[in-house]
Design an enzyme around this catalytic site. Structure first.
Site, PDB file in Angstrom:
ATOM      1  N   ASP A  15      60.688  47.629  34.302  1.00  0.00           N
ATOM      2  CA  ASP A  15      61.306  46.593  33.477  1.00  0.00           C
ATOM      3  C   ASP A  15      61.945  47.157  32.211  1.00  0.00           C
ATOM      4  OD1 ASP A  15      58.798  47.254  32.482  1.00  0.00           O
ATOM      5  OD2 ASP A  15      57.929  45.300  32.821  1.00  0.00           O
ATOM      6  N   ASN A  62      47.455  38.047  31.455  1.00  0.00           N
ATOM      7  CA  ASN A  62      47.635  36.826  32.253  1.00  0.00           C
ATOM      8  C   ASN A  62      47.910  37.171  33.718  1.00  0.00           C
ATOM      9  OD1 ASN A  62      50.230  37.793  32.214  1.00  0.00           O
ATOM     10  ND2 ASN A  62      51.109  36.120  31.011  1.00  0.00           N
ATOM     11  N   HIS A  86      50.128  39.361  34.781  1.00  0.00           N
ATOM     12  CA  HIS A  86      51.494  39.762  35.112  1.00  0.00           C
ATOM     13  C   HIS A  86      51.553  41.223  35.530  1.00  0.00           C
ATOM     14  CE1 HIS A  86      52.472  40.764  30.619  1.00  0.00           C
ATOM     15  NE2 HIS A  86      52.246  41.890  31.247  1.00  0.00           N
ATOM     16  N   GLU A 113      55.791  36.931  35.230  1.00  0.00           N
ATOM     17  CA  GLU A 113      54.834  36.102  34.496  1.00  0.00           C
ATOM     18  C   GLU A 113      54.293  34.981  35.389  1.00  0.00           C
ATOM     19  OE1 GLU A 113      53.868  36.905  31.617  1.00  0.00           O
ATOM     20  OE2 GLU A 113      55.466  37.786  30.430  1.00  0.00           O
TER      21      GLU A 113
HETATM   22  C1  F6R Z   1      55.104  47.550  31.522  1.00  0.00           C
HETATM   23  C2  F6R Z   1      54.797  46.346  32.231  1.00  0.00           C
HETATM   24  C3  F6R Z   1      53.677  45.432  31.885  1.00  0.00           C
HETATM   25  C4  F6R Z   1      52.403  46.139  31.441  1.00  0.00           C
HETATM   26  C5  F6R Z   1      51.308  45.128  31.117  1.00  0.00           C
HETATM   27  C6  F6R Z   1      50.047  45.786  30.615  1.00  0.00           C
HETATM   28  O1  F6R Z   1      56.227  48.210  32.102  1.00  0.00           O
HETATM   29  O2  F6R Z   1      55.522  46.067  33.112  1.00  0.00           O
HETATM   30  O3  F6R Z   1      53.397  44.645  33.010  1.00  0.00           O
HETATM   31  O4  F6R Z   1      51.980  47.008  32.437  1.00  0.00           O
HETATM   32  O5  F6R Z   1      51.765  44.232  30.152  1.00  0.00           O
HETATM   33  O6  F6R Z   1      50.326  46.360  29.369  1.00  0.00           O
HETATM   34  P1  F6R Z   1      49.275  47.264  28.596  1.00  0.00           P
HETATM   35  O7  F6R Z   1      49.144  48.517  29.417  1.00  0.00           O
HETATM   36  O8  F6R Z   1      49.929  47.532  27.270  1.00  0.00           O
HETATM   37  O9  F6R Z   1      48.007  46.494  28.516  1.00  0.00           O
END
Ligand code: F6R
Length: 242
Positions: free
Chosen positions: A67, A136, A138, A143
């Site tokens: 992303d 959540n 994702h 989302e």
């Molecule tokens: C990052 C991404 C997100 C993260 C997720 C967890 O490219 O796509 O889905 O993997 O938000 O983030 P952290 O590792 O910061 O808890």
């Protein structure tokens, strides 16, 4: 689904880096799907260390990231391009022309998404997709929703994600409100999926995502249907599981 129990964050990072290393050694021209966020930082640091020791060669690989924020330029230190460059690409011998992320600077969402889908198709799909897990549920920026989105799409980030990202920006108004993200079908088509999870704050969602019902309200739950998923999680993240 395989769960690999790690002692702590460092152990999780080493174990995940071992799995990625094995992939690169077994298939030097593989396509790695990569993630940003705080969880994989230690994994990338470990890969860099092994590269510096001469144990790894990234010259043949291609990378596609999950992303990118819409509206952030590559030189913005909060863009995912910047993150990848900072944590991995500039520190190993990956060919910069073989590293791909959605183009956050493309204002036309349809074009940005179509271009990224074409890139993923052109590189021949993903051999190993690294994922973090959102609070959540994702994955990427997919989302909670009523449906699973198949391919790259533009998302409106939820309040909870905007708040979680606020720590990286001067104020909440600076946090981008939209992002381009790879879709669930693309992630599910990766030959292997590696999920890294750390910390007690992820314990409830790990249980819900991987042992609860499969639902787009918890997007990661779809991974229960993938035939080759490895979750590397530390003890704190696994504390809600027996
Ligand atoms: C990052 C991404 C997100 C993260 C997720 C967890 O490219 O796509 O889905 O993997 O938000 O983030 P952290 O590792 O910061 O808890």
């Amino acid at each position: 689904m395989r769960i690999v129990r790690a002692k702590d964050y460092n152990d999780m990072s080493r174990k995940a880096a071992n799995i990625i290393s094995a992939q690169v050694i077994m298939k030097p021209d593989c396509v790695l799907g990569l993630a940003t966020g705080s969880t994989p930082i230690g994994t990338y640091a470990q890969l860099v260390e092994w590269y510096k020791k001469g144990d790894l060669d990234f010259s043949g690989i291609t990378t596609v990231n999950l992303d990118e924020y819409k509206g952030l330029t590559k030189d913005n230190d909060q863009s995912y391009y910047y993150f990848m460059n900072d944590n991995l690409f500039s520190k190993v011998n990956v060919n910069p022309e073989r590293t791909f992320l959605p183009d956050g600077t493309e204002p036309d969402s349809d074009k940005a998404c179509a271009d990224y889908n074409k890139i993923i198709a052109d590189v021949g799909g993903i051999d190993l997709q690294l994922l973090g897990l959102g609070h959540n549920g994702h994955i990427g920026f997919n989302e909670p929703a009523d449906t699973f989105e198949a391919e790259t799409h533009c998302v409106d980030l939820t309040e909870s994600t905007i708040k979680a990202n606020q720590r990286f920006f001067a104020s909440i108004d600076d946090v981008p409100k939209q992002a381009y993200t790879m879709g669930i079908k693309t992630i599910m088509q990766a030959k292997k999926v590696l999920v890294v999870v750390s910390g007690e704050d992820k314990a409830a969602i790990i249980k819900e995502a991987f042992f609860g019902p499969i639902t787009p309200r918890v997007q990661a739950s779809i991974l229960q249907l993938h035939s080759d998923v490895t979750i590397v999680a530390d003890e704190a993240a696994l504390s809600c599981l027996k």
